[in-house]
Design a protein around this motif. Structure first.
Motif, PDB file in Angstrom:
ATOM      1  N   GLU A  30      94.290  51.621   9.093  1.00  0.00           N
ATOM      2  CA  GLU A  30      92.858  51.298   9.018  1.00  0.00           C
ATOM      3  C   GLU A  30      92.208  52.001   7.828  1.00  0.00           C
ATOM      4  O   GLU A  30      91.359  51.415   7.149  1.00  0.00           O
ATOM      5  CB  GLU A  30      92.156  51.719  10.316  1.00  0.00           C
ATOM      6  N   LEU A  45      90.380  50.176   4.695  1.00  0.00           N
ATOM      7  CA  LEU A  45      88.978  50.529   4.461  1.00  0.00           C
ATOM      8  C   LEU A  45      88.724  50.941   3.015  1.00  0.00           C
ATOM      9  O   LEU A  45      87.795  50.431   2.374  1.00  0.00           O
ATOM     10  CB  LEU A  45      88.562  51.657   5.399  1.00  0.00           C
ATOM     11  N   ASN A  54      77.484  53.078   7.397  1.00  0.00           N
ATOM     12  CA  ASN A  54      77.634  51.634   7.641  1.00  0.00           C
ATOM     13  C   ASN A  54      79.089  51.189   7.588  1.00  0.00           C
ATOM     14  O   ASN A  54      79.376  50.007   7.396  1.00  0.00           O
ATOM     15  CB  ASN A  54      76.811  50.844   6.617  1.00  0.00           C
ATOM     16  N   LEU A  55      79.988  52.149   7.764  1.00  0.00           N
ATOM     17  CA  LEU A  55      81.413  51.838   7.741  1.00  0.00           C
ATOM     18  C   LEU A  55      82.052  52.273   9.061  1.00  0.00           C
ATOM     19  O   LEU A  55      81.645  53.274   9.646  1.00  0.00           O
ATOM     20  CB  LEU A  55      82.117  52.575   6.590  1.00  0.00           C
ATOM     21  N   PRO A  56      83.068  51.548   9.523  1.00  0.00           N
ATOM     22  CA  PRO A  56      83.778  51.981  10.735  1.00  0.00           C
ATOM     23  C   PRO A  56      84.652  53.191  10.411  1.00  0.00           C
ATOM     24  O   PRO A  56      85.243  53.268   9.329  1.00  0.00           O
ATOM     25  CB  PRO A  56      84.637  50.759  11.095  1.00  0.00           C
ATOM     26  N   ARG A  80      90.760  54.947  12.554  1.00  0.00           N
ATOM     27  CA  ARG A  80      91.453  55.718  13.581  1.00  0.00           C
ATOM     28  C   ARG A  80      92.957  55.808  13.329  1.00  0.00           C
ATOM     29  O   ARG A  80      93.666  56.558  14.004  1.00  0.00           O
ATOM     30  CB  ARG A  80      91.204  55.092  14.960  1.00  0.00           C
TER      31      ARG A  80
END
Length: 347
Positions: free
Chosen positions: A159, A163, A150-152, A155
Motif C-alpha cells: 500500500e 501510495l 487527505n491520504l489513506p 498499512r
C-alpha cells in the motif's frame, strides 16, 4: 580548597581530552556520571542516545555510588570499527546493530559472561554467553499528519508503494530512510527487509525516483517529519519516536500490518576491556528486574517482557543467531550495496 577543586576539574578535563584524542572513530557525545573520586570508572560505548539511557545509568549509580560511568555514543558502524579495528578499551558495548555485535562475538572480540543475572536472560535474547539482548525495538514508519490529511495511511508496504507512486508531487524529495552504506542499523534493516519480501527492491526503486533523503540516525528523521520537511520516514526506531514526540506532534507512528521487524538492543563485554568486572556489573544490572523496569518505564526503551510489543500480531523478531552473519560476508555485502545503490541512487 579552591586549588583542590581546580585540580580535580583539570584532571577530569585532561582525562576526557586524552580519551577523545586517542579515539580515531567519530564520537557523537560523551558524558561522565558519578562522583569524581569514584573507586573505578566503567567505560561504555553505545549507539543509544544519552538522553534515552540516562535513567538507566543514574539507576545504576544510585545502587553503586562507589562507581563512575563514562558513556560514549557513536554510530553502530563506528562502534564496530572501534572494537574490531582500533581495539578500543571499553568495558561494555551496546548497539542496535545485532549483526555487527554477532560478528564481533563470532570473530573472537568478546568475553564470555557466566553470571547469575545473564544466565536468566531468555534463550531467544542471548547468543551463547557472549551477546545479550536487553531491550526490544520495533522498526516502524513515521508519517507527517499534515501531508496525510487527505491520504489513506498505508498499512502494508504494498500500500505504501502504491501510495507514493501515485502521489509523486507530495513525496518528491520528502521521503527519508537510513543510509545502509554508512549506518550499521540501516544495513541490518535493509537486508532483513530484502529477506522478508521482494517488495523492498520495488520500494527502493520508487523512493529513488522520488529522490529519497538518506539519514544517519532515527533522531534526525524524527525531527524532519515533525517539522514537515519529510512526508514520511521509513524504517526507524519506534521507541525513539514514541518517547520524544509530544501529544500534539505532526508525526504519527505506523507499524505495518504485513510485518514489523523487532530487533534486540544487545550488549557485549569486549576482550579489550580494562575493567571487565565493572562491565559485567553494569550488564548484570541492565538485565536484572530493576534495570528492566527502569528501561521500560523511565527510559522508554521496551524491556524484554514489554507487553505492548508482545501483543503485536504482526511482529517479526530478528533472530539473534549466526544467520545474521550472512549479509556481512564481504562479497555479499558489496553486492547488496551495489544493488541498493543502483535502485535508490538514480542519477
Amino acid at each position: 580548597m579552591r586549588s583542590s577543586v581546580f585540580a580535580s576539574l583539570l584532571g577530569l578535563l585532561c582525562l576526557l581530552t586524552g580519551i577523545q584524542s586517542a579515539m580515531a572513530f567519530e564520537i557523537e557525545y560523551q558524558e561522565r556520571f558519578g562522583t569524581s573520586n569514584a573507586a573505578s570508572v566503567i567505560r561504555i560505548l553505545s549507539s543509544t542516545d544519552s538522553d534515552r539511557f540516562k535513567p538507566v545509568i543514574n539507576g545504576f549509580i544510585k545502587r553503586n555510588p562507589d562507581l563512575g560511568v563514562h558513556y560514549v555514543t557513536a554510530s553502530t558502524a563506528n562502534i564496530y570499527a572501534a572494537i574490531a579495528s582500533e581495539k578500543q578499551p571499553f568495558d561494555l558495548v551496546i548497539s542496535s546493530a545485532m549483526d555487527l555485535q554477532m560478528k564481533l562475538a563470532n570473530d573472537g572480540f568478546t568475553k564470555a559472561v557466566n553470571s547469575t543475572q545473564t544466565s536468566l536472560v531468555p534463550s531467544w535474547a542471548r547468543w551463547r554467553t557472549e551477546v545479550f539482548g536487553f531491550a526490544l525495538e520495533p522498526v516502524v514508519m513515521l508519517i507527517s499528519k499534515k501531508d496525510f490529511a487527505n491520504l489513506p495511511v498505508p498499512r502494508t508496504r504494498r500500500e505504501m508503494l502504491a501510495l507514493i507512486r501515485n502521489n509523486a508531487s507530495i513525496f518528491k524529495d520528502r521521503i527519508g530512510t537510513y543510509n545502509p552504506e554508512t549506518s550499521g542499523a540501516g544495513y541490518l534493516f535493509s537486508t532483513q527487509d530484502a529477506r522478508q519480501s521482494d517488495t523492498f527492491w520495488r520500494l527502493a526503486e520508487v523512493m529513488g525516483r522520488l529522490n529519497a533523503k538518506l539519514y544517519c540516525c532515527t533522531s534526525k528523521m524524527i525531527e524532519a517529519v515533525e517539522k514537515g520537511d519529510l512526508a514520511l520516514a521509513y524504517n526507524l526506531l519506534g521507541s525513539y519516536a514514541n518517547a520524544t514526540l509530544p501529544a500534539d506532534s505532526n508525526a504519527q507512528i505506523v507499524a505495518f500490518e504485513d510485518y514489523t521487524h523487532i530487533l534486540l538492543r544487545t550488549a557485549i563485554i569486549p576482550i579489550t576491556s580494562k575493567n571487565p568486572v565493572g562491565g559485567i556489573r553494569f550488564l548484570d544490572f541492565l538485565v536484572s528486574p530493576d534495570g528492566q523496569s527502569i528501561l521500560d518505564t523511565e527510559a522508554k526503551l521496551p524491556a524484554l517482557n514489554n507487553s505492548v510489543i508482545d501483543k503485536l500480531a504482526n511482529r517479526k523478531p530478528i533472530r539473534l543467531d549466526s544467520g545474521l552473519l550472512v549479509f556481512l560476508d564481504r562479497m555479499k555485502k558489496a553486492h547488496f550495496l551495489r544493488e541498493w545503490s543502483a535502485a535508490l541512487i538514480q542519477n
